[in-house]
Design a protein around this motif. Structure first.
Motif, mmCIF file in Angstrom:
data_model
loop_
_atom_site.group_PDB
_atom_site.id
_atom_site.type_symbol
_atom_site.label_atom_id
_atom_site.label_comp_id
_atom_site.label_asym_id
_atom_site.label_seq_id
_atom_site.Cartn_x
_atom_site.Cartn_y
_atom_site.Cartn_z
ATOM 1 N N ASN A 82 5.634 -11.894 3.845
ATOM 2 C CA ASN A 82 6.101 -13.006 3.016
ATOM 3 C C ASN A 82 5.446 -12.993 1.639
ATOM 4 O O ASN A 82 6.011 -13.511 0.676
ATOM 5 C CB ASN A 82 5.809 -14.343 3.710
ATOM 6 C CG ASN A 82 6.717 -14.575 4.914
ATOM 7 O OD1 ASN A 82 7.798 -14.000 5.006
ATOM 8 N ND2 ASN A 82 6.276 -15.401 5.847
ATOM 9 N N ALA A 83 4.261 -12.395 1.567
ATOM 10 C CA ALA A 83 3.561 -12.286 0.282
ATOM 11 C C ALA A 83 4.019 -11.052 -0.504
ATOM 12 O O ALA A 83 3.400 -10.696 -1.517
ATOM 13 C CB ALA A 83 2.051 -12.226 0.522
ATOM 14 N N LYS A 84 5.085 -10.407 -0.018
ATOM 15 C CA LYS A 84 5.657 -9.231 -0.680
ATOM 16 C C LYS A 84 4.700 -8.038 -0.684
ATOM 17 O O LYS A 84 4.678 -7.230 -1.613
ATOM 18 C CB LYS A 84 6.089 -9.551 -2.124
ATOM 19 C CG LYS A 84 6.996 -10.761 -2.247
ATOM 20 C CD LYS A 84 8.268 -10.637 -1.433
ATOM 21 C CE LYS A 84 9.172 -11.857 -1.609
ATOM 22 N NZ LYS A 84 10.340 -11.820 -0.688
ATOM 23 N N LYS A 85 3.904 -7.954 0.372
ATOM 24 C CA LYS A 85 3.027 -6.807 0.568
ATOM 25 C C LYS A 85 3.475 -6.051 1.819
ATOM 26 O O LYS A 85 4.158 -6.611 2.678
ATOM 27 C CB LYS A 85 1.572 -7.250 0.718
ATOM 28 C CG LYS A 85 0.983 -7.917 -0.527
ATOM 29 C CD LYS A 85 -0.434 -8.388 -0.278
ATOM 30 C CE LYS A 85 -1.013 -9.100 -1.493
ATOM 31 N NZ LYS A 85 -1.296 -8.170 -2.604
ATOM 32 N N THR A 86 3.082 -4.787 1.910
ATOM 33 C CA THR A 86 3.515 -3.939 3.022
ATOM 34 C C THR A 86 2.350 -3.625 3.944
ATOM 35 O O THR A 86 1.371 -3.003 3.513
ATOM 36 C CB THR A 86 4.111 -2.622 2.500
ATOM 37 O OG1 THR A 86 5.183 -2.915 1.598
ATOM 38 C CG2 THR A 86 4.632 -1.772 3.651
ATOM 39 N N PRO A 87 2.437 -4.042 5.208
ATOM 40 C CA PRO A 87 1.393 -3.661 6.166
ATOM 41 C C PRO A 87 1.354 -2.141 6.334
ATOM 42 O O PRO A 87 2.390 -1.488 6.443
ATOM 43 C CB PRO A 87 1.842 -4.333 7.477
ATOM 44 C CG PRO A 87 2.783 -5.411 7.063
ATOM 45 C CD PRO A 87 3.462 -4.907 5.823
ATOM 46 N N GLY A 88 0.152 -1.585 6.323
ATOM 47 C CA GLY A 88 0.012 -0.147 6.451
ATOM 48 C C GLY A 88 0.098 0.590 5.132
ATOM 49 O O GLY A 88 -0.063 1.814 5.084
ATOM 50 N N LYS A 89 0.320 -0.154 4.049
ATOM 51 C CA LYS A 89 0.370 0.448 2.707
ATOM 52 C C LYS A 89 -0.501 -0.344 1.738
ATOM 53 O O LYS A 89 -1.322 0.226 1.029
ATOM 54 C CB LYS A 89 1.806 0.497 2.201
ATOM 55 C CG LYS A 89 1.945 1.145 0.833
ATOM 56 C CD LYS A 89 3.401 1.172 0.380
ATOM 57 C CE LYS A 89 3.531 1.778 -1.006
ATOM 58 N NZ LYS A 89 4.935 1.753 -1.485
ATOM 59 N N ASP A 90 -0.310 -1.656 1.732
ATOM 60 C CA ASP A 90 -1.116 -2.519 0.871
ATOM 61 C C ASP A 90 -2.266 -3.172 1.649
ATOM 62 O O ASP A 90 -3.347 -3.384 1.107
ATOM 63 C CB ASP A 90 -0.249 -3.624 0.255
ATOM 64 C CG ASP A 90 0.922 -3.070 -0.531
ATOM 65 O OD1 ASP A 90 0.696 -2.155 -1.350
ATOM 66 O OD2 ASP A 90 2.056 -3.533 -0.318
ATOM 67 N N VAL A 91 -1.972 -3.519 2.908
ATOM 68 C CA VAL A 91 -2.944 -4.200 3.768
ATOM 69 C C VAL A 91 -2.900 -3.564 5.152
ATOM 70 O O VAL A 91 -1.814 -3.317 5.689
ATOM 71 C CB VAL A 91 -2.638 -5.712 3.886
ATOM 72 C CG1 VAL A 91 -3.738 -6.417 4.672
ATOM 73 C CG2 VAL A 91 -2.475 -6.353 2.511
ATOM 74 N N TRP A 92 -4.081 -3.309 5.722
ATOM 75 C CA TRP A 92 -4.165 -2.681 7.047
ATOM 76 C C TRP A 92 -4.581 -3.725 8.068
ATOM 77 O O TRP A 92 -5.581 -4.430 7.884
ATOM 78 C CB TRP A 92 -5.139 -1.506 7.011
ATOM 79 C CG TRP A 92 -4.533 -0.335 6.308
ATOM 80 C CD1 TRP A 92 -3.905 0.724 6.875
ATOM 81 C CD2 TRP A 92 -4.444 -0.125 4.894
ATOM 82 N NE1 TRP A 92 -3.425 1.588 5.907
ATOM 83 C CE2 TRP A 92 -3.744 1.093 4.684
ATOM 84 C CE3 TRP A 92 -4.886 -0.843 3.780
ATOM 85 C CZ2 TRP A 92 -3.488 1.593 3.416
ATOM 86 C CZ3 TRP A 92 -4.626 -0.353 2.517
ATOM 87 C CH2 TRP A 92 -3.937 0.861 2.349
#
Length: 231
Positions: free
Chosen positions: A114-124
């Protein structure tokens, strides 16, 4: 009362933190610092206390990692999503989310998207429990890892009770209070686990081989890797 068996929650908390930190460092080698938020369980839970202890041990050994904040999500997915949303607004430079179980991890992943971030790319992100939803998150690439296998303690406890009833006491080899390891499952391991029909494949395991009554050469090694072939 014959004995007490419980999962090694502290080691799982430590291992989860190390796995996620290493992933972030590998993906972003030029960053001087890994910024981590932690979503823990219920404040009065012994599992929470021990998993947190493992997390803090991992942080103490790595000066490149900064714990921005730890909050309690009470093992609840919706509460985790809400709190992760607030934390990402407060700490937009977050790169690792340590989650005390798979449900909390799922809520965090929803907030990250929802924050327009990608799990595994921006946040782990990673969780614990080997739940069906947790393993699916790993399989789909949203979560890096799930630590678990402690559901199998029911099997091991029955083995010990059976042998005790047959006159074979486990106290000499295990004592009366002991822990069992929780193991990580990454994407490749989850794929293999699903290919073997997941937990249903356990019906083919010869449980008698774990019993000293049926197998005089048996050693009480209660490790989920033994029954699931997860290495």
């Amino acid at each position: 009362w014959l004995g007490s068996m419980r999962p090694d929650d502290e080691s799982a908390g430590y291992g989860l933190a190390k796995t996620l930190i290493d992933k972030a460092k590998l993906a972003q080698p030029n960053k001087a610092q890994v910024n981590l938020i932690a979503l823990s369980g219920a404040y009065d839970s012994s599992a929470t206390v021990l998993r947190n202890k493992g997390l803090y041990r991992a942080l103490a050994n790595d000066p490149r990692v900064y714990l921005q904040q730890l909050v309690y999500a009470n093992w609840d997915q919706q509460e985790s999503e809400l709190k992760t949303t607030q934390l990402l607004e407060r700490y937009p430079d977050t790169t690792v989310v340590w989650a005390a179980n798979d449900g909390i991890a799922k809520g965090a992943i929803a907030a990250i998207k929802n924050a327009k971030k990608t799990p595994g790319k921006d946040v782990w992100v990673g969780g614990m429990d080997w739940s069906n939803q947790g393993l699916k998150l790993v399989h789909d690439g949203h979560s890096e890892v799930s630590y678990g296998g402690h559901a199998l303690e029911g099997v091991w406890a029955l083995v010990l009770l059976h042998d005790y009833a047959k006159g074979i006491d486990f106290v000499d080899s295990l004592g009366v209070t002991f822990t069992t390891p929780m193991r990580p499952m990454n994407r490749a391991q989850v794929a293999a686990f699903f290919a073997n029909e997941s937990y249903s494949a356990l019906k083919n395991v010869d449980i008698k081989s774990l019993s000293k009554h049926f197998n005089k050469d048996a050693i009480y090694t209660f490790d989920p890797a033994v029954l699931t072939s997860i290495q």
